[in-house]
Design an enzyme around this catalytic site. Sequence first.
Site, PDB file in Angstrom:
ATOM      1  N   ASP A  41       0.808  -1.237   0.000  1.00  0.00           N
ATOM      2  CA  ASP A  41       0.000   0.000   0.000  1.00  0.00           C
ATOM      3  C   ASP A  41       0.835   1.278   0.000  1.00  0.00           C
ATOM      4  O   ASP A  41       0.394   2.313   0.530  1.00  0.00           O
ATOM      5  CB  ASP A  41      -0.944   0.036   1.205  1.00  0.00           C
ATOM      6  CG  ASP A  41      -2.163  -0.864   1.022  1.00  0.00           C
ATOM      7  OD1 ASP A  41      -2.111  -1.769   0.170  1.00  0.00           O
ATOM      8  OD2 ASP A  41      -3.161  -0.670   1.733  1.00  0.00           O
ATOM      9  N   CYS A  79      -4.567  -5.701  -3.444  1.00  0.00           N
ATOM     10  CA  CYS A  79      -3.386  -6.520  -3.131  1.00  0.00           C
ATOM     11  C   CYS A  79      -3.284  -7.821  -3.912  1.00  0.00           C
ATOM     12  O   CYS A  79      -2.319  -8.056  -4.633  1.00  0.00           O
ATOM     13  CB  CYS A  79      -3.342  -6.817  -1.636  1.00  0.00           C
ATOM     14  SG  CYS A  79      -3.152  -5.339  -0.601  1.00  0.00           S
ATOM     15  N   HIS A 133      -0.578 -12.786  -1.440  1.00  0.00           N
ATOM     16  CA  HIS A 133      -1.522 -12.041  -0.607  1.00  0.00           C
ATOM     17  C   HIS A 133      -1.663 -12.587   0.814  1.00  0.00           C
ATOM     18  O   HIS A 133      -1.700 -13.801   1.037  1.00  0.00           O
ATOM     19  CB  HIS A 133      -2.905 -12.005  -1.262  1.00  0.00           C
ATOM     20  CG  HIS A 133      -3.906 -11.251  -0.451  1.00  0.00           C
ATOM     21  ND1 HIS A 133      -3.769  -9.914  -0.167  1.00  0.00           N
ATOM     22  CD2 HIS A 133      -5.039 -11.659   0.194  1.00  0.00           C
ATOM     23  CE1 HIS A 133      -4.779  -9.520   0.587  1.00  0.00           C
ATOM     24  NE2 HIS A 133      -5.560 -10.554   0.819  1.00  0.00           N
ATOM     25  N   ASP A 315       2.587  -2.838  -4.359  1.00  0.00           N
ATOM     26  CA  ASP A 315       1.567  -3.556  -5.132  1.00  0.00           C
ATOM     27  C   ASP A 315       0.560  -2.621  -5.807  1.00  0.00           C
ATOM     28  O   ASP A 315      -0.081  -3.006  -6.781  1.00  0.00           O
ATOM     29  CB  ASP A 315       0.854  -4.605  -4.271  1.00  0.00           C
ATOM     30  CG  ASP A 315       0.378  -4.072  -2.924  1.00  0.00           C
ATOM     31  OD1 ASP A 315       0.559  -2.881  -2.631  1.00  0.00           O
ATOM     32  OD2 ASP A 315      -0.171  -4.890  -2.139  1.00  0.00           O
ATOM     33  N   HIS A 316       0.419  -1.419  -5.311  1.00  0.00           N
ATOM     34  CA  HIS A 316      -0.454  -0.416  -5.940  1.00  0.00           C
ATOM     35  C   HIS A 316      -0.193   0.912  -5.243  1.00  0.00           C
ATOM     36  O   HIS A 316       0.558   0.979  -4.257  1.00  0.00           O
ATOM     37  CB  HIS A 316      -1.936  -0.795  -5.838  1.00  0.00           C
ATOM     38  CG  HIS A 316      -2.333  -1.281  -4.489  1.00  0.00           C
ATOM     39  ND1 HIS A 316      -2.402  -0.451  -3.391  1.00  0.00           N
ATOM     40  CD2 HIS A 316      -2.635  -2.529  -4.046  1.00  0.00           C
ATOM     41  CE1 HIS A 316      -2.738  -1.155  -2.327  1.00  0.00           C
ATOM     42  NE2 HIS A 316      -2.881  -2.429  -2.692  1.00  0.00           N
TER      43      HIS A 316
END
Length: 474
Positions: A41, A79, A133, A315-316
Amino acid sequence: MIKLTKHYAFLGTILLAVWIGTFPALAQKKKFNVLFIAVDDLNNDLGTYGNTFVKSPNIDRLAKRGVRFDKAYTQFPLCSPSRSSLLTGQRPDMTKIYELQTHFRKNLPDIVTLPQLFKNNNYYSARVGKIFHYGVPSQIGTDGLDDPESWSYRVNPKGRDKTEEPLIKNLTPDRGLGSALAWRATEGTDDEQTDGLIASEAIKIMTEKKNEPFFLAVGFFRPHTPYVAPQKYFDMYPVDKVPLPKEIPNDLDDVPEAALFTKPPHWGLDEAKRREALRAYYATITFMDAQVGKLIDALDKLKLAENTIIVLWSDHGYNVGQHGQWMKQSLFENSARVPLIISVPGGTKGKASGRTVELVDIFPTLAELCGLDPKQNLQGKSLTPLLKNPAAIWDKPAYTQVRRGQIFGRSVRTERFRYTEWDGGNAGVELYDHQKDPGEFTNLAKDNSFVITVNELALLLKKGYPEAQHPEGK
């Protein structure tokens, strides 16, 4: 003929020398190691990416050792879909992972993952923390949705952030801790936190395996909510000094309803509580950054830097109030864009690339750098040309998608524009000109002067989602 043969042999030697000269370590017989650092995150609020408020000295110094990608994008801002895509080298419409419960091997049972490729080629493949994950914080200390076939060894540390979970303050109590604006400034040291334990375990593995090739994946949990870190990191960010993102009146008037994840905007929190949440997010970034520093220092101390590739990725991205949105699961820039830094021994140092790249490109990049044959089709493109010359000619756009109930939002990012369709355009279309509007405040999709641009990008979008043309991919 003999002269001609000698001429071509000499020319071939020169060309090989030029290639090896770009990455001198390729000339050595010793295999490259890979230190693969995943951060959960993390958005681009880092010093090296131009945020002067956030303290990230260790990620900043890592950027000076390699190439920083300024336009890197996740394939799915959530995720498990993102990690499943990156680690298999397949886009989400191929993995069919769009949520947090399904394991990718249900859909791709025989796929060889990135760490598995290294394991299959006589590397020691180890995981510490979150790579595939995990539910956070619920699954900290477990294997989560891990893939046993990918690893020679796995470690699942659990620190006091997990054991002291009942003490966490939740600013949005109707939301579970894994998707809440929640925080805690703790007593004690870094080493008592899960991420501190992760760093220590990773250093132990590096030390034990320093004389054999390794693929070491280190997955930090912070800054994923709940934002937990020792008090000293919170002290670095006086709450009244925390800058909130720019917002403008009526910003959402031209935004499709489907584009919004946070409803109502900011989940109804006032400015004081938003600053409180953002302070905690930044504190956990700086805490995580300190753990990254420990890894880099250990690599140097063990004299492994000269033959270890380092990749740092998230992841993002993460919204922290832009357009009233928080967290991920949107196709706005702050959610889709990710930090990505790659350091290759003997390669380019301290340069930035403005080309659009994707997380799915990491798999083919590492395979090429380490001379490994994936023996399967990968949907990304190797970034080695950009690692040699960050400004190299490059025409590949970046694709990001998200699911809203039964419909998808699909977005394409070029170096200038972001174009997004919700439910194939039936639930709205967005076009933002990042050259003039980096905050994405003005949706140009219905502007007559951009009709040609919309048509061109609509075709480019369809090209990037061939599986979506079939009913099961909608």
